[in-house]
Design a protein around this motif. Structure first.
Motif, short mmCIF file in Angstrom:
data_model
loop_
_atom_site.label_atom_id
_atom_site.label_comp_id
_atom_site.label_asym_id
_atom_site.label_seq_id
_atom_site.Cartn_x
_atom_site.Cartn_y
_atom_site.Cartn_z
N ASP A 64 35.07 11.53 16.97
CA ASP A 64 35.09 10.28 16.21
C ASP A 64 34.49 10.46 14.82
N GLU A 65 33.38 11.18 14.74
CA GLU A 65 32.75 11.43 13.44
C GLU A 65 33.65 12.29 12.56
N ALA A 66 34.30 13.28 13.18
CA ALA A 66 35.21 14.15 12.44
C ALA A 66 36.36 13.34 11.86
N ALA A 67 36.94 12.46 12.68
CA ALA A 67 38.06 11.64 12.21
C ALA A 67 37.63 10.77 11.04
N GLN A 68 36.44 10.21 11.12
CA GLN A 68 35.91 9.39 10.02
C GLN A 68 35.78 10.20 8.74
N SER A 69 35.26 11.42 8.88
CA SER A 69 35.07 12.27 7.72
C SER A 69 36.42 12.66 7.10
N PHE A 70 37.41 12.96 7.95
CA PHE A 70 38.74 13.28 7.43
C PHE A 70 39.36 12.09 6.71
N GLU A 71 39.18 10.90 7.25
CA GLU A 71 39.71 9.70 6.61
C GLU A 71 39.05 9.47 5.25
N GLN A 72 37.73 9.67 5.19
CA GLN A 72 37.02 9.55 3.91
C GLN A 72 37.53 10.59 2.93
N ALA A 73 37.75 11.80 3.43
CA ALA A 73 38.24 12.88 2.56
C ALA A 73 39.57 12.49 1.92
N LEU A 74 40.46 11.95 2.72
CA LEU A 74 41.77 11.56 2.18
C LEU A 74 41.65 10.45 1.14
N ARG A 75 40.72 9.52 1.35
CA ARG A 75 40.52 8.45 0.38
C ARG A 75 39.93 8.98 -0.93
N ASP A 76 39.08 10.00 -0.81
CA ASP A 76 38.39 10.52 -1.99
C ASP A 76 39.24 11.46 -2.83
N MET A 77 40.10 12.22 -2.21
CA MET A 77 40.87 13.24 -2.93
C MET A 77 41.75 12.60 -3.98
N ARG A 78 41.67 13.13 -5.17
CA ARG A 78 42.49 12.64 -6.28
C ARG A 78 43.73 13.52 -6.45
N THR A 79 43.60 14.79 -6.16
CA THR A 79 44.75 15.68 -6.14
C THR A 79 45.03 15.96 -4.67
N ARG A 80 46.26 16.20 -4.35
CA ARG A 80 46.64 16.35 -2.95
C ARG A 80 46.70 17.81 -2.49
N THR A 81 46.12 18.70 -3.26
CA THR A 81 46.16 20.12 -2.91
C THR A 81 45.58 20.37 -1.53
N TYR A 82 44.49 19.71 -1.18
CA TYR A 82 43.81 19.96 0.08
C TYR A 82 44.07 18.88 1.12
N ALA A 83 44.89 17.92 0.80
CA ALA A 83 45.13 16.81 1.74
C ALA A 83 45.71 17.29 3.05
N ILE A 84 46.52 18.33 3.02
CA ILE A 84 47.11 18.84 4.26
C ILE A 84 46.01 19.31 5.22
N ASP A 85 44.92 19.84 4.70
CA ASP A 85 43.81 20.27 5.54
C ASP A 85 43.21 19.09 6.29
N ALA A 86 43.07 17.98 5.61
CA ALA A 86 42.49 16.80 6.23
C ALA A 86 43.42 16.21 7.29
N HIS A 87 44.74 16.30 7.04
CA HIS A 87 45.69 15.79 8.03
C HIS A 87 45.68 16.68 9.26
#
Length: 84
Positions: free
Chosen positions: A61-84
């Motif tokens: 649950d904490e990991a999912a929260q962190s990934f969701e925050q990461a996706l909201r914070d990222m301005r470039t999508r270079t690393y978004a695939i990692d969060a997904h």
């Protein structure tokens, strides 16, 4: 920003070595700095790294929260695939 980047890199080293508590400590320092500077793109990458460690610790649950925050914070999508 260089100190925050260094903490992120140290966190990555600790993560690879399985030293997850130390990795999280380094990532949290980087997270705090980037957050205080409103540096959202690197903040997103750090939160992605935090999510990975939490996932390895089976803190799903904490990991999912962190990934969701990461996706909201990222301005470039270079690393978004990692969060997904």
């Amino acid at each position: 920003p260089w100190l925050a980047a260094a903490h992120n890199e140290l966190g990555l080293v600790c993560r690879v070595q399985g030293r997850w508590r130390e990795a999280l400590n380094h990532f949290r320092v980087a997270e705090s700095h980037y957050q205080s500077q409103a540096a959202y793109d690197p903040l997103g990458r750090v939160r992605n790294n935090i999510g990975e460690v939490l996932l390895f610790q089976e803190r799903i649950d904490e990991a999912a929260q962190s990934f969701e925050q990461a996706l909201r914070d990222m301005r470039t999508r270079t690393y978004a695939i990692d969060a997904h």
